[in-house]
Design a protein around this motif. Sequence first.
Motif, PDB file in Angstrom:
ATOM      1  N   PHE A 270     -16.508 -35.875  36.928  1.00 38.90           N
ATOM      2  CA  PHE A 270     -17.252 -34.934  36.112  1.00 38.90           C
ATOM      3  C   PHE A 270     -18.736 -35.220  36.275  1.00 38.90           C
ATOM      4  CE2 PHE A 270     -13.147 -35.080  34.039  1.00 38.90           C
ATOM      5  CZ  PHE A 270     -12.900 -33.736  33.826  1.00 38.90           C
ATOM      6  N   ILE A 271     -19.508 -34.183  36.340  1.00 39.10           N
ATOM      7  CA  ILE A 271     -20.955 -34.330  36.437  1.00 39.10           C
ATOM      8  C   ILE A 271     -21.516 -34.185  35.031  1.00 39.10           C
ATOM      9  CG2 ILE A 271     -23.085 -33.341  37.353  1.00 39.10           C
ATOM     10  CD1 ILE A 271     -21.363 -32.310  39.724  1.00 39.10           C
ATOM     11  N   ILE A 272     -22.245 -35.190  34.590  1.00 41.41           N
ATOM     12  CA  ILE A 272     -22.853 -35.163  33.271  1.00 41.41           C
ATOM     13  C   ILE A 272     -24.298 -34.700  33.444  1.00 41.41           C
ATOM     14  CG2 ILE A 272     -23.418 -36.507  31.209  1.00 41.41           C
ATOM     15  CD1 ILE A 272     -20.407 -36.362  31.861  1.00 41.41           C
ATOM     16  N   HIS A 273     -24.704 -33.737  32.685  1.00 42.67           N
ATOM     17  CA  HIS A 273     -26.047 -33.180  32.767  1.00 42.67           C
ATOM     18  C   HIS A 273     -26.959 -33.915  31.786  1.00 42.67           C
ATOM     19  CE1 HIS A 273     -24.587 -30.002  35.360  1.00 42.67           C
ATOM     20  NE2 HIS A 273     -23.553 -29.913  34.557  1.00 42.67           N
ATOM     21  N   TYR A 274     -27.321 -35.153  32.145  1.00 47.55           N
ATOM     22  CA  TYR A 274     -28.093 -36.027  31.267  1.00 47.55           C
ATOM     23  C   TYR A 274     -29.407 -35.394  30.822  1.00 47.55           C
ATOM     24  CZ  TYR A 274     -24.850 -39.570  32.927  1.00 47.55           C
ATOM     25  OH  TYR A 274     -23.723 -40.269  33.224  1.00 47.55           O
ATOM     26  N   ARG A 275     -30.148 -34.877  31.767  1.00 45.49           N
ATOM     27  CA  ARG A 275     -31.456 -34.288  31.450  1.00 45.49           C
ATOM     28  C   ARG A 275     -31.305 -33.147  30.445  1.00 45.49           C
ATOM     29  NH1 ARG A 275     -36.585 -33.881  33.568  1.00 45.49           N
ATOM     30  NH2 ARG A 275     -36.090 -35.211  35.327  1.00 45.49           N
ATOM     31  N   LYS A 276     -30.364 -32.261  30.679  1.00 42.03           N
ATOM     32  CA  LYS A 276     -30.161 -31.109  29.793  1.00 42.03           C
ATOM     33  C   LYS A 276     -29.742 -31.574  28.404  1.00 42.03           C
ATOM     34  CE  LYS A 276     -30.049 -26.670  29.220  1.00 42.03           C
ATOM     35  NZ  LYS A 276     -31.281 -25.910  29.229  1.00 42.03           N
ATOM     36  N   ILE A 277     -28.869 -32.582  28.325  1.00 40.60           N
ATOM     37  CA  ILE A 277     -28.440 -33.126  27.035  1.00 40.60           C
ATOM     38  C   ILE A 277     -29.647 -33.637  26.262  1.00 40.60           C
ATOM     39  CG2 ILE A 277     -27.201 -35.045  25.936  1.00 40.60           C
ATOM     40  CD1 ILE A 277     -25.036 -34.664  28.146  1.00 40.60           C
ATOM     41  N   LEU A 278     -30.506 -34.404  26.921  1.00 38.14           N
ATOM     42  CA  LEU A 278     -31.676 -34.963  26.246  1.00 38.14           C
ATOM     43  C   LEU A 278     -32.682 -33.884  25.860  1.00 38.14           C
ATOM     44  CD1 LEU A 278     -32.136 -38.215  28.350  1.00 38.14           C
ATOM     45  CD2 LEU A 278     -31.037 -37.950  26.116  1.00 38.14           C
TER      46      LEU A 278
ATOM     47  N   GLY B 247     -31.844 -43.652  23.871  1.00 33.44           N
ATOM     48  CA  GLY B 247     -32.607 -44.297  22.810  1.00 33.44           C
ATOM     49  C   GLY B 247     -32.780 -45.782  23.054  1.00 33.44           C
ATOM     50  N   LYS B 248     -31.713 -46.430  23.498  1.00 29.96           N
ATOM     51  CA  LYS B 248     -31.777 -47.865  23.796  1.00 29.96           C
ATOM     52  C   LYS B 248     -32.719 -48.158  24.956  1.00 29.96           C
ATOM     53  CE  LYS B 248     -27.176 -48.946  22.089  1.00 29.96           C
ATOM     54  NZ  LYS B 248     -25.801 -49.313  22.459  1.00 29.96           N
ATOM     55  N   LYS B 249     -32.789 -47.231  25.896  1.00 27.38           N
ATOM     56  CA  LYS B 249     -33.648 -47.411  27.077  1.00 27.38           C
ATOM     57  C   LYS B 249     -35.076 -46.934  26.828  1.00 27.38           C
ATOM     58  CE  LYS B 249     -30.241 -48.310  30.161  1.00 27.38           C
ATOM     59  NZ  LYS B 249     -30.135 -49.566  30.814  1.00 27.38           N
ATOM     60  N   GLY B 250     -35.315 -46.331  25.667  1.00 28.33           N
ATOM     61  CA  GLY B 250     -36.651 -45.859  25.326  1.00 28.33           C
ATOM     62  C   GLY B 250     -37.045 -44.567  26.012  1.00 28.33           C
ATOM     63  N   LEU B 251     -36.064 -43.785  26.457  1.00 28.96           N
ATOM     64  CA  LEU B 251     -36.362 -42.510  27.119  1.00 28.96           C
ATOM     65  C   LEU B 251     -36.605 -41.425  26.083  1.00 28.96           C
ATOM     66  CD1 LEU B 251     -33.635 -42.508  29.896  1.00 28.96           C
ATOM     67  CD2 LEU B 251     -36.043 -43.105  30.118  1.00 28.96           C
ATOM     68  N   GLU B 252     -37.650 -40.649  26.292  1.00 27.80           N
ATOM     69  CA  GLU B 252     -37.987 -39.542  25.404  1.00 27.80           C
ATOM     70  C   GLU B 252     -38.310 -38.318  26.236  1.00 27.80           C
ATOM     71  OE1 GLU B 252     -41.250 -40.784  23.016  1.00 27.80           O
ATOM     72  OE2 GLU B 252     -40.106 -42.361  22.018  1.00 27.80           O
TER      73      GLU B 252
END
Length: 60
Positions: A8-16, A47-52
């Motif tokens: 499955f491809i997770i759309h990380y950017r879109k989720i965030l 959040g744990k990685k500090g990505l915003e």
Amino acid sequence: MTLYGRFFIIHYRKILELNAEGISLRGIAASTGSLRQKVTEVIEMAGKKGLECPLKEEME
């Protein structure tokens, strides 16, 4: 999630991005085709990685 072979491809950017817009977990899951559990995992991991958002273009 998009089925690609057995993976499955997770759309990380879109989720965030959707999370930053205040969209509900259920709405994000429906929009990206991901499970709500996976949406929660992605948001917590970011959040744990500090990505915003907004994310840099080179981040994938």
